[in-house]
Scaffold this motif. Structure first.
Motif, PDB file in Angstrom:
ATOM      1  N   GLY A   4     -62.971  -8.507 -68.610  1.00  0.00           N
ATOM      2  CA  GLY A   4     -61.887  -9.371 -69.045  1.00  0.00           C
ATOM      3  C   GLY A   4     -62.362 -10.955 -69.337  1.00  0.00           C
ATOM      4  O   GLY A   4     -61.434 -11.753 -69.835  1.00  0.00           O
ATOM      5  N   LEU A   5     -63.725 -11.156 -69.340  1.00  0.00           N
ATOM      6  CA  LEU A   5     -64.159 -12.513 -69.740  1.00  0.00           C
ATOM      7  C   LEU A   5     -64.278 -12.662 -71.094  1.00  0.00           C
ATOM      8  O   LEU A   5     -64.969 -11.864 -71.840  1.00  0.00           O
ATOM      9  CB  LEU A   5     -65.250 -12.630 -68.847  1.00  0.00           C
ATOM     10  CG  LEU A   5     -65.098 -12.853 -67.393  1.00  0.00           C
ATOM     11  CD1 LEU A   5     -66.803 -12.777 -66.735  1.00  0.00           C
ATOM     12  CD2 LEU A   5     -64.680 -13.797 -66.779  1.00  0.00           C
ATOM     13  N   SER A   6     -63.620 -13.949 -71.505  1.00  0.00           N
ATOM     14  CA  SER A   6     -63.893 -14.169 -72.872  1.00  0.00           C
ATOM     15  C   SER A   6     -65.145 -15.153 -73.088  1.00  0.00           C
ATOM     16  O   SER A   6     -65.629 -15.695 -71.978  1.00  0.00           O
ATOM     17  CB  SER A   6     -62.845 -14.887 -73.481  1.00  0.00           C
ATOM     18  OG  SER A   6     -62.388 -16.081 -72.798  1.00  0.00           O
ATOM     19  N   GLY A   7     -65.423 -15.560 -74.040  1.00  0.00           N
ATOM     20  CA  GLY A   7     -66.695 -16.665 -74.400  1.00  0.00           C
ATOM     21  C   GLY A   7     -66.282 -17.912 -73.489  1.00  0.00           C
ATOM     22  O   GLY A   7     -67.181 -18.546 -73.149  1.00  0.00           O
ATOM     23  N   ALA A   8     -65.297 -18.488 -73.627  1.00  0.00           N
ATOM     24  CA  ALA A   8     -64.639 -19.608 -72.785  1.00  0.00           C
ATOM     25  C   ALA A   8     -65.023 -19.532 -71.439  1.00  0.00           C
ATOM     26  O   ALA A   8     -65.525 -20.422 -70.774  1.00  0.00           O
ATOM     27  CB  ALA A   8     -63.287 -19.875 -73.026  1.00  0.00           C
ATOM     28  N   HIS A   9     -64.756 -18.499 -70.880  1.00  0.00           N
ATOM     29  CA  HIS A   9     -65.006 -18.009 -69.655  1.00  0.00           C
ATOM     30  C   HIS A   9     -66.355 -18.229 -69.174  1.00  0.00           C
ATOM     31  O   HIS A   9     -66.798 -18.677 -68.143  1.00  0.00           O
ATOM     32  CB  HIS A   9     -64.176 -16.781 -69.072  1.00  0.00           C
ATOM     33  CG  HIS A   9     -62.702 -16.739 -69.155  1.00  0.00           C
ATOM     34  ND1 HIS A   9     -62.190 -15.996 -69.988  1.00  0.00           N
ATOM     35  CD2 HIS A   9     -61.907 -17.299 -68.230  1.00  0.00           C
ATOM     36  CE1 HIS A   9     -61.007 -16.177 -69.501  1.00  0.00           C
ATOM     37  NE2 HIS A   9     -60.575 -16.991 -68.652  1.00  0.00           N
ATOM     38  N   ILE A  11     -68.739 -19.718 -70.879  1.00  0.00           N
ATOM     39  CA  ILE A  11     -69.346 -21.158 -70.950  1.00  0.00           C
ATOM     40  C   ILE A  11     -69.095 -21.849 -69.727  1.00  0.00           C
ATOM     41  O   ILE A  11     -69.829 -22.729 -68.993  1.00  0.00           O
ATOM     42  CB  ILE A  11     -68.565 -21.894 -72.164  1.00  0.00           C
ATOM     43  CG1 ILE A  11     -69.388 -21.060 -73.592  1.00  0.00           C
ATOM     44  CG2 ILE A  11     -68.877 -23.339 -72.320  1.00  0.00           C
ATOM     45  CD1 ILE A  11     -68.399 -21.499 -74.756  1.00  0.00           C
ATOM     46  N   VAL A  12     -67.891 -21.685 -69.168  1.00  0.00           N
ATOM     47  CA  VAL A  12     -67.376 -22.264 -67.912  1.00  0.00           C
ATOM     48  C   VAL A  12     -68.179 -21.982 -66.712  1.00  0.00           C
ATOM     49  O   VAL A  12     -69.029 -22.797 -65.943  1.00  0.00           O
ATOM     50  CB  VAL A  12     -66.055 -22.141 -67.455  1.00  0.00           C
ATOM     51  CG1 VAL A  12     -65.697 -22.618 -66.204  1.00  0.00           C
ATOM     52  CG2 VAL A  12     -65.055 -22.720 -68.722  1.00  0.00           C
ATOM     53  N   LEU A  13     -68.473 -20.605 -66.496  1.00  0.00           N
ATOM     54  CA  LEU A  13     -69.378 -20.079 -65.818  1.00  0.00           C
ATOM     55  C   LEU A  13     -70.758 -20.574 -65.800  1.00  0.00           C
ATOM     56  O   LEU A  13     -71.472 -21.061 -64.738  1.00  0.00           O
ATOM     57  CB  LEU A  13     -69.341 -18.577 -65.652  1.00  0.00           C
ATOM     58  CG  LEU A  13     -68.333 -17.902 -65.265  1.00  0.00           C
ATOM     59  CD1 LEU A  13     -68.366 -16.404 -65.463  1.00  0.00           C
ATOM     60  CD2 LEU A  13     -68.236 -18.247 -63.719  1.00  0.00           C
ATOM     61  N   VAL A  14     -71.414 -20.908 -66.838  1.00  0.00           N
ATOM     62  CA  VAL A  14     -72.700 -21.085 -67.304  1.00  0.00           C
ATOM     63  C   VAL A  14     -72.739 -22.818 -66.878  1.00  0.00           C
ATOM     64  O   VAL A  14     -73.601 -23.220 -66.029  1.00  0.00           O
ATOM     65  CB  VAL A  14     -73.112 -20.950 -68.527  1.00  0.00           C
ATOM     66  CG1 VAL A  14     -74.185 -21.771 -68.799  1.00  0.00           C
ATOM     67  CG2 VAL A  14     -73.263 -19.477 -69.014  1.00  0.00           C
ATOM     68  N   PHE A  15     -71.835 -23.392 -67.037  1.00  0.00           N
ATOM     69  CA  PHE A  15     -71.717 -24.686 -66.539  1.00  0.00           C
ATOM     70  C   PHE A  15     -71.400 -24.978 -65.032  1.00  0.00           C
ATOM     71  O   PHE A  15     -72.408 -26.034 -64.758  1.00  0.00           O
ATOM     72  CB  PHE A  15     -70.477 -25.389 -67.408  1.00  0.00           C
ATOM     73  CG  PHE A  15     -70.224 -27.006 -67.020  1.00  0.00           C
ATOM     74  CD1 PHE A  15     -70.916 -27.754 -67.718  1.00  0.00           C
ATOM     75  CD2 PHE A  15     -69.354 -27.135 -65.994  1.00  0.00           C
ATOM     76  CE1 PHE A  15     -70.939 -29.483 -67.128  1.00  0.00           C
ATOM     77  CE2 PHE A  15     -68.900 -28.552 -65.763  1.00  0.00           C
ATOM     78  CZ  PHE A  15     -69.912 -29.384 -66.311  1.00  0.00           C
ATOM     79  N   LEU A  16     -70.819 -24.157 -64.568  1.00  0.00           N
ATOM     80  CA  LEU A  16     -70.814 -24.083 -63.082  1.00  0.00           C
ATOM     81  C   LEU A  16     -72.184 -24.013 -62.481  1.00  0.00           C
ATOM     82  O   LEU A  16     -72.757 -24.669 -61.183  1.00  0.00           O
ATOM     83  CB  LEU A  16     -69.753 -23.276 -62.596  1.00  0.00           C
ATOM     84  CG  LEU A  16     -68.155 -23.758 -62.772  1.00  0.00           C
ATOM     85  CD1 LEU A  16     -67.380 -22.726 -62.122  1.00  0.00           C
ATOM     86  CD2 LEU A  16     -67.999 -25.180 -61.949  1.00  0.00           C
ATOM     87  N   VAL A  17     -72.931 -23.046 -62.986  1.00  0.00           N
ATOM     88  CA  VAL A  17     -74.108 -22.655 -62.404  1.00  0.00           C
ATOM     89  C   VAL A  17     -75.077 -23.770 -62.678  1.00  0.00           C
ATOM     90  O   VAL A  17     -75.961 -24.117 -61.741  1.00  0.00           O
ATOM     91  CB  VAL A  17     -74.593 -21.323 -62.889  1.00  0.00           C
ATOM     92  CG1 VAL A  17     -76.335 -21.221 -62.578  1.00  0.00           C
ATOM     93  CG2 VAL A  17     -74.096 -20.148 -62.595  1.00  0.00           C
TER      94      VAL A  17
END
Length: 64
Positions: A4-9, A11-17
């Motif tokens: 259920g993850l889209s591209g925006a999700h 990007i947010v996950l990569v930013f948090l990592v």
């Protein structure tokens, strides 16, 4: 789990990592993850049952 993850999700996950671990630590993190996956694959392959059993004189596992 991740269907259920889209591209925006992502990007947010990569930013948090990057925010949590810091940019300089990411290559070391990726290297250790790769080594862990390599070890895991080796262990899974060694645990798979084989067609032949070297302890059996006939060479077949389970043959009586």
């Amino acid at each position: 789990m991740l269907q259920g993850l889209s591209g925006a999700h992502l990007i947010v996950l990569v930013f948090l990592v990057v925010l949590l671990f810091g940019a300089p630590k990411l290559p070391a993190l990726a290297k250790s993850l790769g080594q862990s996956m390599k070890i895991l694959k080796q262990e899974v392959r060694s645990d798979e049952p084989s067609d032949t059993d070297p302890q059996q004189p006939g060479g077949t596992a389970g043959a009586n």
